[in-house]
Design a protein around this motif. Sequence first.
Motif, mmCIF file in Angstrom:
data_model
loop_
_atom_site.group_PDB
_atom_site.id
_atom_site.type_symbol
_atom_site.label_atom_id
_atom_site.label_comp_id
_atom_site.label_asym_id
_atom_site.label_seq_id
_atom_site.Cartn_x
_atom_site.Cartn_y
_atom_site.Cartn_z
ATOM 1 N N ARG A 184 0.837 -1.212 0.000
ATOM 2 C CA ARG A 184 0.000 0.000 0.000
ATOM 3 C C ARG A 184 0.870 1.260 0.000
ATOM 4 O O ARG A 184 0.629 2.193 -0.742
ATOM 5 C CB ARG A 184 -0.947 0.021 1.192
ATOM 6 C CG ARG A 184 -1.829 1.268 1.236
ATOM 7 C CD ARG A 184 -2.815 1.239 2.375
ATOM 8 N NE ARG A 184 -3.818 0.200 2.225
ATOM 9 C CZ ARG A 184 -4.888 0.283 1.444
ATOM 10 N NH1 ARG A 184 -5.090 1.358 0.738
ATOM 11 N NH2 ARG A 184 -5.743 -0.701 1.377
ATOM 12 N N GLU A 185 1.892 1.271 0.836
ATOM 13 C CA GLU A 185 2.778 2.436 0.909
ATOM 14 C C GLU A 185 3.532 2.629 -0.413
ATOM 15 O O GLU A 185 3.686 3.752 -0.886
ATOM 16 C CB GLU A 185 3.767 2.268 2.060
ATOM 17 C CG GLU A 185 4.647 3.460 2.291
ATOM 18 C CD GLU A 185 5.647 3.250 3.439
ATOM 19 O OE1 GLU A 185 6.458 4.156 3.635
ATOM 20 O OE2 GLU A 185 5.592 2.205 4.118
ATOM 21 N N GLY A 186 3.987 1.544 -1.002
ATOM 22 C CA GLY A 186 4.683 1.625 -2.282
ATOM 23 C C GLY A 186 3.782 2.156 -3.387
ATOM 24 O O GLY A 186 4.206 2.980 -4.208
ATOM 25 N N LEU A 187 2.543 1.686 -3.416
ATOM 26 C CA LEU A 187 1.590 2.196 -4.399
ATOM 27 C C LEU A 187 1.339 3.685 -4.189
ATOM 28 O O LEU A 187 1.330 4.467 -5.139
ATOM 29 C CB LEU A 187 0.258 1.441 -4.300
ATOM 30 C CG LEU A 187 0.224 0.026 -4.833
ATOM 31 C CD1 LEU A 187 -1.101 -0.647 -4.463
ATOM 32 C CD2 LEU A 187 0.406 0.014 -6.338
ATOM 33 N N ALA A 188 1.148 4.077 -2.939
ATOM 34 C CA ALA A 188 0.884 5.481 -2.624
ATOM 35 C C ALA A 188 2.067 6.362 -3.005
ATOM 36 O O ALA A 188 1.896 7.438 -3.593
ATOM 37 C CB ALA A 188 0.545 5.643 -1.151
ATOM 38 N N GLU A 189 3.278 5.930 -2.689
ATOM 39 C CA GLU A 189 4.468 6.707 -3.033
ATOM 40 C C GLU A 189 4.644 6.811 -4.548
ATOM 41 O O GLU A 189 5.003 7.867 -5.068
ATOM 42 C CB GLU A 189 5.709 6.081 -2.401
ATOM 43 C CG GLU A 189 5.791 6.275 -0.907
ATOM 44 C CD GLU A 189 7.025 5.617 -0.302
ATOM 45 O OE1 GLU A 189 7.974 5.302 -1.037
ATOM 46 O OE2 GLU A 189 7.023 5.430 0.923
ATOM 47 N N TYR A 205 4.106 9.995 -9.502
ATOM 48 C CA TYR A 205 3.482 10.153 -10.812
ATOM 49 C C TYR A 205 2.774 11.509 -10.909
ATOM 50 O O TYR A 205 2.939 12.236 -11.881
ATOM 51 C CB TYR A 205 2.481 9.017 -11.062
ATOM 52 C CG TYR A 205 1.697 9.183 -12.330
ATOM 53 C CD1 TYR A 205 2.250 8.849 -13.555
ATOM 54 C CD2 TYR A 205 0.393 9.684 -12.309
ATOM 55 C CE1 TYR A 205 1.534 9.015 -14.735
ATOM 56 C CE2 TYR A 205 -0.330 9.853 -13.471
ATOM 57 C CZ TYR A 205 0.249 9.509 -14.681
ATOM 58 O OH TYR A 205 -0.459 9.679 -15.847
ATOM 59 N N LEU A 206 2.006 11.848 -9.902
ATOM 60 C CA LEU A 206 1.291 13.125 -9.918
ATOM 61 C C LEU A 206 2.254 14.306 -9.913
ATOM 62 O O LEU A 206 2.067 15.273 -10.649
ATOM 63 C CB LEU A 206 0.344 13.217 -8.723
ATOM 64 C CG LEU A 206 -0.834 12.263 -8.727
ATOM 65 C CD1 LEU A 206 -1.619 12.393 -7.421
ATOM 66 C CD2 LEU A 206 -1.737 12.490 -9.925
ATOM 67 N N GLU A 207 3.291 14.230 -9.090
ATOM 68 C CA GLU A 207 4.230 15.339 -8.963
ATOM 69 C C GLU A 207 5.123 15.503 -10.183
ATOM 70 O O GLU A 207 5.396 16.620 -10.599
ATOM 71 C CB GLU A 207 5.105 15.156 -7.718
ATOM 72 C CG GLU A 207 4.348 15.324 -6.425
ATOM 73 C CD GLU A 207 5.182 14.980 -5.204
ATOM 74 O OE1 GLU A 207 6.346 14.510 -5.359
ATOM 75 O OE2 GLU A 207 4.686 15.163 -4.083
ATOM 76 N N ILE A 208 5.591 14.431 -10.738
ATOM 77 C CA ILE A 208 6.572 14.492 -11.832
ATOM 78 C C ILE A 208 5.905 14.416 -13.207
ATOM 79 O O ILE A 208 6.056 15.289 -14.038
ATOM 80 C CB ILE A 208 7.623 13.380 -11.686
ATOM 81 C CG1 ILE A 208 8.314 13.457 -10.329
ATOM 82 C CG2 ILE A 208 8.625 13.422 -12.826
ATOM 83 C CD1 ILE A 208 9.044 14.750 -10.048
ATOM 84 N N VAL A 217 2.556 14.176 -14.248
ATOM 85 C CA VAL A 217 1.395 15.028 -14.535
ATOM 86 C C VAL A 217 1.818 16.485 -14.586
ATOM 87 O O VAL A 217 1.383 17.236 -15.458
ATOM 88 C CB VAL A 217 0.264 14.799 -13.506
ATOM 89 C CG1 VAL A 217 -0.860 15.794 -13.709
ATOM 90 C CG2 VAL A 217 -0.257 13.373 -13.613
ATOM 91 N N GLU A 218 2.723 16.894 -13.692
ATOM 92 C CA GLU A 218 3.214 18.268 -13.685
ATOM 93 C C GLU A 218 3.877 18.624 -15.006
ATOM 94 O O GLU A 218 3.714 19.729 -15.513
ATOM 95 C CB GLU A 218 4.204 18.444 -12.536
ATOM 96 C CG GLU A 218 4.079 19.754 -11.806
ATOM 97 C CD GLU A 218 4.976 19.793 -10.605
ATOM 98 O OE1 GLU A 218 6.205 19.964 -10.787
ATOM 99 O OE2 GLU A 218 4.464 19.656 -9.490
ATOM 100 N N GLN A 219 4.639 17.709 -15.574
ATOM 101 C CA GLN A 219 5.322 17.955 -16.847
ATOM 102 C C GLN A 219 4.345 18.056 -18.003
ATOM 103 O O GLN A 219 4.654 18.682 -19.014
ATOM 104 C CB GLN A 219 6.346 16.861 -17.124
ATOM 105 C CG GLN A 219 7.535 16.922 -16.193
ATOM 106 C CD GLN A 219 8.528 15.812 -16.457
ATOM 107 O OE1 GLN A 219 8.361 14.985 -17.348
ATOM 108 N NE2 GLN A 219 9.580 15.771 -15.668
ATOM 109 N N MET A 220 3.193 17.448 -17.872
ATOM 110 C CA MET A 220 2.197 17.462 -18.938
ATOM 111 C C MET A 220 1.450 18.792 -18.981
ATOM 112 O O MET A 220 0.860 19.146 -19.994
ATOM 113 C CB MET A 220 1.207 16.315 -18.762
ATOM 114 C CG MET A 220 1.868 14.954 -18.884
ATOM 115 S SD MET A 220 0.749 13.624 -18.431
ATOM 116 C CE MET A 220 -0.109 13.419 -19.976
ATOM 117 N N GLU A 221 1.463 19.518 -17.867
ATOM 118 C CA GLU A 221 0.715 20.776 -17.793
ATOM 119 C C GLU A 221 1.450 21.914 -18.434
ATOM 120 O O GLU A 221 2.538 22.007 -18.689
ATOM 121 C CB GLU A 221 0.382 21.099 -16.327
ATOM 122 C CG GLU A 221 -0.548 20.099 -15.735
ATOM 123 C CD GLU A 221 -0.795 20.341 -14.243
ATOM 124 O OE1 GLU A 221 -0.085 21.135 -13.614
ATOM 125 O OE2 GLU A 221 -1.717 19.709 -13.713
#
Length: 63
Positions: free
Chosen positions: A44-49, A54-57, A59-63
């Motif tokens: 669970r922790e690995g999935l969350a991390e 993914y969201l920080e790196i 998705v941020e680059q896609m914006e």
Amino acid sequence: MAKEVVGFKGELVWDATKPDGTPRKLVDRSKLTAVGWRPKVSLREGLAESYKWYLEIVVEQME
């Protein structure tokens, strides 16, 4: 568990006519656990991390 971690509220639909993964699982951690190895991060922790990364790196680059 992945559904919970990412906050997906939809329904998962499985196509039972298709394979559900590799036909044979070749990984066996019994020898590692026999010598005292334990994972440092829970699944669970690995999935969350990973999702947070993914969201920080990505998705941020896609914006």
